[in-house]
Scaffold this motif. Structure first.
Motif: not given
Length: 94
Positions: A27, A30-32
């Motif tokens: 996660q 993907e996000e950062y």
């Protein structure tokens, strides 16, 4: 020295704890745009301005985060969000 240190106890098996940590790493990637890799039972992660480790022990996950200059002003906010995430990930799936 780490800017943020979080120790989260858990009752997960080693396999489930590692799977939970990997899910969080995926996660974060993907996000950062954060890269991570395992070194035994230690997940090493980094991106520009942030680096750290997540060590999986028998009944505890130890997270250490080093923040670059631009992120240091947000340390308390980052710590709060990460602490909440650690509790959720490591206290659920027993």
């Amino acid at each position: 020295m780490a800017d943020i240190v979080i120790c989260q106890s858990h009752k997960l098996s080693h396999k489930k704890a590692k799977a939970a940590a990997q899910k969080v790493a995926d996660q974060m990637a993907e996000e950062y745009d954060m890269a991570s890799e395992w070194d035994g039972d230690v997940l090493v992660f980094k991106r520009t301005g942030v680096s750290g480790t997540l060590a999986l022990l028998e009944n505890e996950a130890q997270l250490e985060i080093k923040l670059g200059f631009l992120f240091k002003g947000f340390a308390s906010t980052i710590e709060s969000k990460v602490t909440e995430k650690m509790k959720k990930v490591f206290s659920s799936k027993a």
